[in-house]
Design an enzyme around this catalytic site. Structure first.
Site, PDB file in Angstrom:
ATOM      1  N   ASP A  84      41.396 115.119 -13.165  1.00  0.00           N
ATOM      2  CA  ASP A  84      40.055 115.130 -12.598  1.00  0.00           C
ATOM      3  C   ASP A  84      39.852 116.193 -11.539  1.00  0.00           C
ATOM      4  O   ASP A  84      38.727 116.400 -11.086  1.00  0.00           O
ATOM      5  CB  ASP A  84      39.703 113.747 -12.044  1.00  0.00           C
ATOM      6  CG  ASP A  84      39.351 112.816 -13.173  1.00  0.00           C
ATOM      7  OD1 ASP A  84      38.816 113.314 -14.174  1.00  0.00           O
ATOM      8  OD2 ASP A  84      39.621 111.621 -13.063  1.00  0.00           O
TER       9      ASP A  84
ATOM     10  N   HIS B  21      48.894 110.635  -8.946  1.00  0.00           N
ATOM     11  CA  HIS B  21      48.722 109.810 -10.146  1.00  0.00           C
ATOM     12  C   HIS B  21      49.773 108.718 -10.132  1.00  0.00           C
ATOM     13  O   HIS B  21      50.899 108.956  -9.693  1.00  0.00           O
ATOM     14  CB  HIS B  21      48.873 110.667 -11.414  1.00  0.00           C
ATOM     15  CG  HIS B  21      48.320 110.005 -12.622  1.00  0.00           C
ATOM     16  ND1 HIS B  21      49.049 109.098 -13.352  1.00  0.00           N
ATOM     17  CD2 HIS B  21      47.101 110.089 -13.187  1.00  0.00           C
ATOM     18  CE1 HIS B  21      48.292 108.663 -14.346  1.00  0.00           C
ATOM     19  NE2 HIS B  21      47.105 109.238 -14.259  1.00  0.00           N
TER      20      HIS B  21
HETATM   21  N1  ACO Z   1      45.745 112.040  -0.838  1.00  0.00           N
HETATM   22  C1  ACO Z   1      46.552 111.741   0.216  1.00  0.00           C
HETATM   23  N2  ACO Z   1      47.616 110.899   0.127  1.00  0.00           N
HETATM   24  C2  ACO Z   1      47.867 110.346  -1.067  1.00  0.00           C
HETATM   25  C3  ACO Z   1      47.080 110.624  -2.211  1.00  0.00           C
HETATM   26  C4  ACO Z   1      45.987 111.503  -2.076  1.00  0.00           C
HETATM   27  N3  ACO Z   1      45.235 111.804  -3.096  1.00  0.00           N
HETATM   28  N4  ACO Z   1      47.556 109.921  -3.261  1.00  0.00           N
HETATM   29  C5  ACO Z   1      48.614 109.234  -2.808  1.00  0.00           C
HETATM   30  N5  ACO Z   1      48.819 109.496  -1.474  1.00  0.00           N
HETATM   31  C6  ACO Z   1      49.913 109.008  -0.632  1.00  0.00           C
HETATM   32  C7  ACO Z   1      49.718 107.551  -0.231  1.00  0.00           C
HETATM   33  O1  ACO Z   1      49.022 107.427   0.995  1.00  0.00           O
HETATM   34  C8  ACO Z   1      51.157 107.099  -0.131  1.00  0.00           C
HETATM   35  O2  ACO Z   1      51.693 107.590   1.071  1.00  0.00           O
HETATM   36  P1  ACO Z   1      52.817 106.752   1.898  1.00  0.00           P
HETATM   37  O3  ACO Z   1      53.989 106.645   0.980  1.00  0.00           O
HETATM   38  O4  ACO Z   1      53.068 107.560   3.138  1.00  0.00           O
HETATM   39  O5  ACO Z   1      52.184 105.414   2.201  1.00  0.00           O
HETATM   40  C9  ACO Z   1      51.867 107.832  -1.269  1.00  0.00           C
HETATM   41  O6  ACO Z   1      51.099 109.035  -1.440  1.00  0.00           O
HETATM   42  C10 ACO Z   1      51.922 107.055  -2.574  1.00  0.00           C
HETATM   43  O7  ACO Z   1      50.591 106.713  -2.917  1.00  0.00           O
HETATM   44  P2  ACO Z   1      50.118 105.383  -3.627  1.00  0.00           P
HETATM   45  O8  ACO Z   1      48.735 105.050  -3.174  1.00  0.00           O
HETATM   46  O9  ACO Z   1      51.190 104.331  -3.482  1.00  0.00           O
HETATM   47  O10 ACO Z   1      50.106 105.860  -5.127  1.00  0.00           O
HETATM   48  P3  ACO Z   1      49.439 105.070  -6.313  1.00  0.00           P
HETATM   49  O11 ACO Z   1      50.293 105.330  -7.488  1.00  0.00           O
HETATM   50  O12 ACO Z   1      49.187 103.650  -5.943  1.00  0.00           O
HETATM   51  O13 ACO Z   1      48.003 105.764  -6.433  1.00  0.00           O
HETATM   52  C11 ACO Z   1      46.241 107.192  -7.116  1.00  0.00           C
HETATM   53  C12 ACO Z   1      47.677 106.681  -7.398  1.00  0.00           C
HETATM   54  C13 ACO Z   1      45.284 105.984  -7.011  1.00  0.00           C
HETATM   55  C14 ACO Z   1      45.795 108.067  -8.273  1.00  0.00           C
HETATM   56  C15 ACO Z   1      46.272 107.981  -5.765  1.00  0.00           C
HETATM   57  O14 ACO Z   1      47.161 109.068  -5.871  1.00  0.00           O
HETATM   58  C16 ACO Z   1      44.872 108.459  -5.359  1.00  0.00           C
HETATM   59  O15 ACO Z   1      44.122 107.695  -4.759  1.00  0.00           O
HETATM   60  N6  ACO Z   1      44.491 109.734  -5.720  1.00  0.00           N
HETATM   61  C17 ACO Z   1      43.183 110.235  -5.433  1.00  0.00           C
HETATM   62  C18 ACO Z   1      42.170 109.685  -6.429  1.00  0.00           C
HETATM   63  C19 ACO Z   1      42.302 110.302  -7.787  1.00  0.00           C
HETATM   64  O16 ACO Z   1      42.387 111.518  -7.946  1.00  0.00           O
HETATM   65  N7  ACO Z   1      42.272 109.441  -8.839  1.00  0.00           N
HETATM   66  C20 ACO Z   1      42.303 109.890 -10.233  1.00  0.00           C
HETATM   67  C21 ACO Z   1      43.548 109.418 -10.908  1.00  0.00           C
HETATM   68  S1  ACO Z   1      43.648 110.088 -12.527  1.00  0.00           S
HETATM   69  C22 ACO Z   1      42.555 109.169 -13.422  1.00  0.00           C
HETATM   70  O17 ACO Z   1      42.265 108.038 -13.176  1.00  0.00           O
HETATM   71  C23 ACO Z   1      41.989 109.865 -14.550  1.00  0.00           C
END
Ligand code: ACO
Length: 432
Positions: free
Chosen positions: A366, A308
């Site tokens: 979710d 998140h």
């Molecule tokens: N699976 C694998 N790796 C992940 C995930 C994931 N679900 N989420 C983040 N990471 C990793 C990224 O690759 C990144 O790695 P790095 O530092 O080696 O490059 C690090 O964790 C940080 O991730 P960001 O993408 O910078 O985090 P951001 O805050 O931009 O993204 C998000 C948040 C979009 C929710 C992300 O965690 C994601 O895509 N999760 C899966 C989708 C999801 O469940 N969305 C629902 C969110 S809650 C809602 O909207 C109700």
């Protein structure tokens, strides 16, 4: 008390600028950077808005590290346990918990705005049977601007209130119509004697040829999910509603923009994506292989329902939903749901995995909501629509807060330009 400022110095020219720091009631203060461009000719650069407050707001507070979520100051855990979605809607819109009389009036108004114009209902016939319900709901909500002309004056408090009650009351009717259209079944009219979630279930599942009784466990689970999804401060879809609304556009069009933003798998579409992912994994044995893909940066695979932007410890909503998930599955006699078992194992393994621990990636709301939705018979393509119904309340609250602020300005971000410098037009015959 003197106002705190941050002094910025341009070392090249020795020029200084003092930027005011505005405190909130709780949470981090913000640096007001308005003078930065005027004094230094600079913009700030923050792709993804990770460190930027786009507005001040009195509606919802999140502390991502401590796992805190407050609606108008009230912890979401208390509201989930003791309140209802309709009461939470009143709270988010008005800022205070209602008296009995206020709640009865509000509930009565929402119940009596549930029907939609018959012509609007006919819009669904224009969609193919397999259109995604989010596409239909977004389009039909946008079309409401063509039907409800008496709430076009966004600067009238009364018209804003009518708009709020209409959209909150009618979005379940529109959502259910999208579902019925996909099934090829007749639309079911709302029943104003039922509460908000029971009425939604009735419109989703009733058919003209036999009686339908709402399952109170399903209605209660839905109400809880809606409380937890009602608002989440300046997330992508709420910011979209604010940005669209800041132009003075019709509020139904602004809400339709929010629905579109919510649809993406990184946001509200994650609940649908979680179920697809669980199905794709299939069995517990396949978890390590899937996690390896999720960790591989070249694969584009993510562990859906994990991570998140704000919660870097745990998502308080996920904790509540996890418990509800057990309760709902047990009460509906589906505790042996293989997808739920798989989700629990996946969660356990991922929470011990160095990759997820290091990056503070925890299950979000979710991860579980889709399992509850499927247990109560909601089809997967409708999961994000359910989220949209609940979040409509938050969108409306934020839109109304923005529009009623005399200092409102059109939202207009700037950019760091990295394209070509000025060049002259070349005739087509002379191009390489
Ligand atoms: N699976 C694998 N790796 C992940 C995930 C994931 N679900 N989420 C983040 N990471 C990793 C990224 O690759 C990144 O790695 P790095 O530092 O080696 O490059 C690090 O964790 C940080 O991730 P960001 O993408 O910078 O985090 P951001 O805050 O931009 O993204 C998000 C948040 C979009 C929710 C992300 O965690 C994601 O895509 N999760 C899966 C989708 C999801 O469940 N969305 C629902 C969110 S809650 C809602 O909207 C109700």
């Amino acid at each position: 008390m003197t106002q705190k400022t941050i002094e910025l110095i341009d070392r090249a020219t020795d020029r200084k600028v003092n930027l005011p720091v505005h405190p909130g009631t709780i949470g981090p203060s913000v640096i007001d950077i308005a003078a930065l461009n005027k004094e230094f000719g600079l913009f700030t650069y923050d792709p993804g808005f990770g460190g930027t407050a786009s507005t001040d707001s009195r509606i919802t507070y999140i502390d991502g590290d401590a796992g805190v979520l407050l609606y108008r100051g009230y912890p979401v855990e208390q509201l989930a346990e003791r309140s209802t979605f309709t009461e939470v809607a009143y709270l988010l819109l008005h800022g205070e918990l209602p008296s009995r009389k206020q709640l009865d009036e509000f509930t009565g108004s929402i119940r009596h705005h549930t029907m939609i114009n018959e012509s609007l209902l006919r819009f669904f016939h224009g969609f193919h049977y397999d259109a995604h319900p989010m596409a239909m709901v977004s389009a039909v909500v946008a079309s409401m601007s063509a039907f409800y002309h008496d709430t076009m004056d966004i600067y009238s408090a009364r018209q804003r209130e009518i708009f709020a009650h209409r959209i909150i009351a009618k979005i379940p009717t529109i959502a259910a119509a999208a579902h019925k259209h996909a099934l090829g079944q007749p639309y079911v009219y709302p029943r104003n004697d039922l509460d908000y979630c029971s009425n939604l279930l009735h419109m989703l599942y009733a058919v003209p040829c036999e009686p339908y009784e709402v399952d109170p466990v399903a209605a209660q689970a839905l109400d809880l999910l809606f409380v937890l999804h009602a608002d989440h401060e300046q997330n992508a879809s709420t910011s979209t509603v604010r940005l669209a609304g800041s132009t003075g556009t019709n509020p139904y069009a602004a809400i339709a923009a929010g629905i579109s933003a919510l649809w993406g798998p990184a946001h509200g579409g994650a609940n649908e994506a979680v179920l697809n992912m669980l199905e794709q994994i299939g069995t517990v044995d396949n978890i390590p292989k899937f996690l390896a893909q999720a960790k591989d940066k070249t694969s584009h695979v993510r562990l859906m329902g994990f991570g998140h932007r704000v919660y870097k410890n745990f998502d308080p909503r996920a904790k509540i939903i996890r418990e509800m998930c057990h309760k709902v599955l047990a009460r509906l006699g589906r505790s042996d749901n293989p997808l739920f078992e798989l989700a629990l194992r996946l969660e356990e393994i991922a929470l011990q995995d160095e990759y997820f621990v290091e990056r503070k990636l925890y299950p979000n709301v979710d991860f579980y909501s889709g399992i509850i939705y499927s247990a109560i018979g909601i089809p997967r393509s409708m999961f994000t629509v359910m989220f949209a119904i609940a979040r409509t309340v938050g969108w409306v609250a934020h839109w109304a807060e923005m529009i009623s602020d005399p200092a409102m300005r059109i939202g207009r971000p700037r950019q760091l330009y990295t394209g070509p410098t000025r060049r002259d037009y070349v005739e087509i015959t002379k191009r390489a």
